[in-house]
Design an enzyme around this catalytic site. Structure first.
Site, PDB file in Angstrom:
ATOM      1  CG  HIS A 161      -2.031  -0.789   1.326  1.00 29.13           C
ATOM      2  ND1 HIS A 161      -2.424  -1.759   2.232  1.00 29.13           N
ATOM      3  CD2 HIS A 161      -3.193  -0.845   0.337  1.00 29.13           C
ATOM      4  CE1 HIS A 161      -3.580  -2.178   2.176  1.00 29.13           C
ATOM      5  NE2 HIS A 161      -3.854  -1.832   0.864  1.00 29.13           N
ATOM      6  CB  CYS A 248      -3.550  -1.460   8.728  1.00 28.06           C
ATOM      7  SG  CYS A 248      -2.027  -1.434   7.948  1.00 28.06           S
TER       8      CYS A 248
HETATM    9  C1  CIR Z   1      -4.541  -7.203   3.882  1.00 30.23           C
HETATM   10  O1  CIR Z   1      -3.986  -8.274   2.864  1.00 30.23           O
HETATM   11  O2  CIR Z   1      -5.720  -6.641   3.211  1.00 30.23           O
HETATM   12  C2  CIR Z   1      -4.377  -7.140   5.206  1.00 30.23           C
HETATM   13  N1  CIR Z   1      -3.932  -8.518   5.597  1.00 30.23           N
HETATM   14  C3  CIR Z   1      -3.607  -6.322   5.563  1.00 30.23           C
HETATM   15  C4  CIR Z   1      -4.054  -4.997   5.341  1.00 30.23           C
HETATM   16  C5  CIR Z   1      -3.095  -3.757   5.680  1.00 30.23           C
HETATM   17  N2  CIR Z   1      -3.633  -2.529   5.569  1.00 30.23           N
HETATM   18  C6  CIR Z   1      -3.002  -1.435   5.539  1.00 30.23           C
HETATM   19  O3  CIR Z   1      -1.862  -1.471   5.075  1.00 30.23           O
HETATM   20  N3  CIR Z   1      -3.580  -0.415   5.380  1.00 30.23           N
END
Ligand code: CIR
Length: 253
Positions: A161, A248
């Protein structure tokens, strides 16, 4: 200043969530403990924490950042790019509505994860990633420009991201790693450069007078302290196993 934060307790199903890492299976006991410490740290930063209940149906739902983008004036409910996560927005929308009259939505075929959105005062940066597509970024830009903000779209090369590798810490300063260190979009900022071995610590969050950073990065901590920032270090090992970082886990507004 942020007044509010929304978080969501992780569930036992977290272990079945999405990941690209090979850091092993999350240990639930440690995961819950780390989440509790995270909430405590936020409270120390002076924000009111709204804590949503765990939802076992959505293993990644604790990563609330991906489901919305919240500003001081309006909210955008995203359209998360991972199929398995897309319906997480159904639980976030009512929680967000309690705070906002003005809501916008990213609509299919546009997809957008909040993790791909970085706000620096009146400017937004939006990453095009495996989760956020051009149409989602275009819709986002249109919404925020209508609200008097600027938006720059940045196709990502390596990072998962956008905010995996960058954080805005006020005073025209960016914490940058990897592909963002020399990226022209950020050349007008003073940079706190994070070398490759400490890359995970580029995902830090400024919450009012404090910057929360992952534990285990003394050089990053020192760089921030030398610039006069107060920091809190938090162990993030179990969230990291599923590609998660500090940003996140919350929506800050
Ligand atoms: C995913 O793959 O969506 C989750 N395991 C991790 C999301 C992390 N989110 C972020 O960096 N904003």
């Amino acid at each position: 200043m942020f007044k509010n934060v929304i978080v969501k307790t992780p569930g036992n199903s977290f272990v079945n969530g999405l990941t690209t890492s090979d850091l092993g299976k999350p240990i639930l006991e440690k995961l819950f403990e780390q989440h509790e410490r995270y909430v405590e740290a936020l409270k120390k930063c002076g924000v009111e924490v709204t804590q949503l209940d765990a939802d076992e149906a959505f293993p990644d739902a604790t990563f609330v950042e991906d489901t919305a983008v919240l500003t001081s004036e309006f909210a955008i409910i995203t359209n998360p790019g991972a199929e398995a996560r897309n319906q997480e927005i159904e639980a976030i929308e009512p929680a967000v509505k309690k705070f906002y009259d003005k809501l916008y939505y990213i609509e299919g075929p546009g997809t957008l994860d909040g993790g791909d959105v970085l706000q620096a005062e009146k400017k937004f940066y939006v990453g095009i990633s495996a989760r956020t597509n051009e149409e989602g970024a275009r819709q986002f830009k249109e919404i925020v420009e209508k609200e008097g903000y600027e938006a720059t779209i940045i196709p990502l090369q390596d990072f998962f991201h956008l905010k995996t590798g960058i954080a805005y810490v006020g005073q025209n300063r960016m914490v940058v790693a990897g592909e963002f260190i020399d990226h022209p979009a950020f050349e007008s900022y003073e940079k706190i450069v994070i070398p490759q071995q400490d890359e995970y610590s580029a995902n830090c969050i400024q919450v009012n007078d404090t910057i929360i950073i992952p534990a285990g990065y003394p050089d990053t901590n020192r760089k921030l302290n030398d610039l006069g920032y107060q920091t809190i270090e938090l162990e993030m090992s179990e969230f990291r196993k599923h590609d998660g970082g500090l940003s996140c886990l919350s929506l800050r507004f």
